[in-house]
Design a protein around this motif. Structure first.
Motif, short mmCIF file in Angstrom:
data_model
loop_
_atom_site.label_atom_id
_atom_site.label_comp_id
_atom_site.label_asym_id
_atom_site.label_seq_id
_atom_site.Cartn_x
_atom_site.Cartn_y
_atom_site.Cartn_z
N ALA A 148 3.58 5.88 -5.60
CA ALA A 148 3.41 5.96 -7.05
C ALA A 148 2.34 6.98 -7.41
O ALA A 148 2.50 7.76 -8.35
N ARG A 149 1.27 7.00 -6.65
CA ARG A 149 0.21 7.99 -6.92
C ARG A 149 0.70 9.40 -6.65
O ARG A 149 0.37 10.33 -7.38
N GLY A 150 1.50 9.56 -5.60
CA GLY A 150 2.08 10.87 -5.31
C GLY A 150 2.98 11.34 -6.44
O GLY A 150 2.96 12.51 -6.82
N GLN A 151 3.78 10.42 -6.97
CA GLN A 151 4.65 10.75 -8.10
C GLN A 151 3.83 11.10 -9.33
O GLN A 151 4.17 12.01 -10.09
N LEU A 152 2.73 10.37 -9.53
CA LEU A 152 1.84 10.65 -10.65
C LEU A 152 1.26 12.05 -10.53
O LEU A 152 1.27 12.83 -11.49
N GLU A 153 0.77 12.38 -9.35
CA GLU A 153 0.20 13.72 -9.12
C GLU A 153 1.24 14.80 -9.35
O GLU A 153 0.95 15.84 -9.96
N ALA A 154 2.46 14.58 -8.88
CA ALA A 154 3.52 15.57 -9.08
C ALA A 154 3.85 15.74 -10.55
O ALA A 154 4.04 16.86 -11.04
N ALA A 155 3.89 14.63 -11.30
CA ALA A 155 4.18 14.70 -12.73
C ALA A 155 3.07 15.44 -13.47
O ALA A 155 3.34 16.26 -14.36
N ILE A 156 1.83 15.17 -13.11
CA ILE A 156 0.70 15.87 -13.73
C ILE A 156 0.82 17.36 -13.44
O ILE A 156 0.67 18.19 -14.33
N GLY A 157 1.10 17.71 -12.19
CA GLY A 157 1.24 19.11 -11.81
C GLY A 157 2.34 19.82 -12.57
O GLY A 157 2.17 20.95 -13.05
N THR A 158 3.47 19.16 -12.71
CA THR A 158 4.59 19.75 -13.44
C THR A 158 4.22 20.01 -14.89
O THR A 158 4.50 21.08 -15.44
N ARG A 159 3.58 19.04 -15.52
CA ARG A 159 3.19 19.21 -16.92
C ARG A 159 2.13 20.31 -17.08
O ARG A 159 2.19 21.10 -18.02
N ILE A 160 1.19 20.38 -16.16
CA ILE A 160 0.15 21.41 -16.25
C ILE A 160 0.76 22.79 -16.04
O ILE A 160 0.39 23.75 -16.72
N ASN A 161 1.72 22.89 -15.12
CA ASN A 161 2.37 24.18 -14.88
C ASN A 161 3.14 24.68 -16.09
O ASN A 161 3.43 25.88 -16.19
N SER A 162 3.48 23.79 -17.00
CA SER A 162 4.21 24.21 -18.21
C SER A 162 3.28 24.84 -19.26
O SER A 162 3.77 25.43 -20.21
N ILE A 163 1.99 24.73 -19.06
CA ILE A 163 1.03 25.35 -19.97
C ILE A 163 0.93 26.82 -19.61
O ILE A 163 0.73 27.16 -18.43
N GLY A 164 1.03 27.70 -20.59
CA GLY A 164 0.94 29.14 -20.33
C GLY A 164 -0.38 29.52 -19.68
O GLY A 164 -1.44 29.04 -20.07
N ARG A 165 -0.31 30.35 -18.66
CA ARG A 165 -1.53 30.77 -17.95
C ARG A 165 -2.49 31.53 -18.86
O ARG A 165 -3.68 31.57 -18.60
N ASP A 166 -1.97 32.14 -19.92
CA ASP A 166 -2.82 32.90 -20.83
C ASP A 166 -3.26 32.08 -22.05
O ASP A 166 -3.93 32.59 -22.94
N ASP A 167 -2.91 30.80 -22.07
CA ASP A 167 -3.29 29.93 -23.17
C ASP A 167 -4.81 29.70 -23.13
O ASP A 167 -5.34 29.21 -22.13
N PRO A 168 -5.52 30.05 -24.21
CA PRO A 168 -6.97 29.88 -24.21
C PRO A 168 -7.41 28.41 -24.12
O PRO A 168 -8.54 28.13 -23.73
N GLN A 169 -6.52 27.49 -24.43
CA GLN A 169 -6.83 26.06 -24.37
C GLN A 169 -6.26 25.40 -23.10
O GLN A 169 -6.19 24.18 -23.01
N ARG A 217 0.82 -1.22 0.00
CA ARG A 217 0.00 0.00 0.00
C ARG A 217 0.85 1.27 0.00
O ARG A 217 0.55 2.23 -0.68
N ARG A 218 1.94 1.26 0.76
CA ARG A 218 2.81 2.43 0.84
C ARG A 218 3.41 2.74 -0.53
O ARG A 218 3.51 3.89 -0.94
N ALA A 219 3.83 1.70 -1.26
CA ALA A 219 4.42 1.89 -2.59
C ALA A 219 3.40 2.44 -3.57
O ALA A 219 3.71 3.29 -4.40
N VAL A 220 2.16 1.95 -3.49
CA VAL A 220 1.10 2.44 -4.36
C VAL A 220 0.83 3.91 -4.06
O VAL A 220 0.70 4.73 -4.97
#
Length: 128
Positions: free
Chosen positions: A46-67, A40-43
């Motif tokens: 892994a979910r924490g790493q997934l959330e961090a990766a999603i956050g990093t990728r989303i932060n790379s999208i320009g805040r003024d990007d209409p999409q 359970r701890r490893a899962v």
């Protein structure tokens, strides 16, 4: 009324149910087998790493990007699918067609559209 986190969890459940008929379940895939056998701890890690990766990728999208919202949801969708189906699909062009199909189907459903909007709000405003 579900919270934005609840909406994200509901979306994950919907994605899983929608994919079940499309994914050949001849045996456990790499991600499913490792998640099932992992402690359970490893899962959780892994979910924490997934959330961090999603956050990093989303932060790379320009805040003024209409999409920005649609792109953020796409990142979320890709990441969740890769996590559950296996990262080996990252190099398969058919995977990205699957993501296009799933996202299009979800966006065309009015009920899911509301949950997607809540998920986008959470994804684009959550502190990273």
């Amino acid at each position: 009324m579900p919270s934005s986190i609840g909406s994200v969890s509901q979306l994950v459940a919907v994605i899983r149910s929608q994919l079940a008929p499309r994914v050949e379940l001849s045996g456990p895939g790499p991600a499913r087998a490792s998640v099932r056998a992992a402690p359970r701890r490893a899962v959780g890690s892994a979910r924490g790493q997934l959330e961090a990766a999603i956050g990093t990728r989303i932060n790379s999208i320009g805040r003024d990007d209409p999409q920005r919202g649609r792109k953020a949801f796409r990142i979320f969708l890709e990441s969740i699918l890769l996590f559950h189906l296996g990262e080996h699909l990252m190099n398969d062009p058919r995977f990205y067609q699957l993501v296009d199909d799933v996202q299009g189907a979800m966006e065309s459903d009015a009920e899911l559209g509301v949950m997607i909007d809540k998920a986008i709000a959470h994804l684009t405003t959550a502190p990273r």
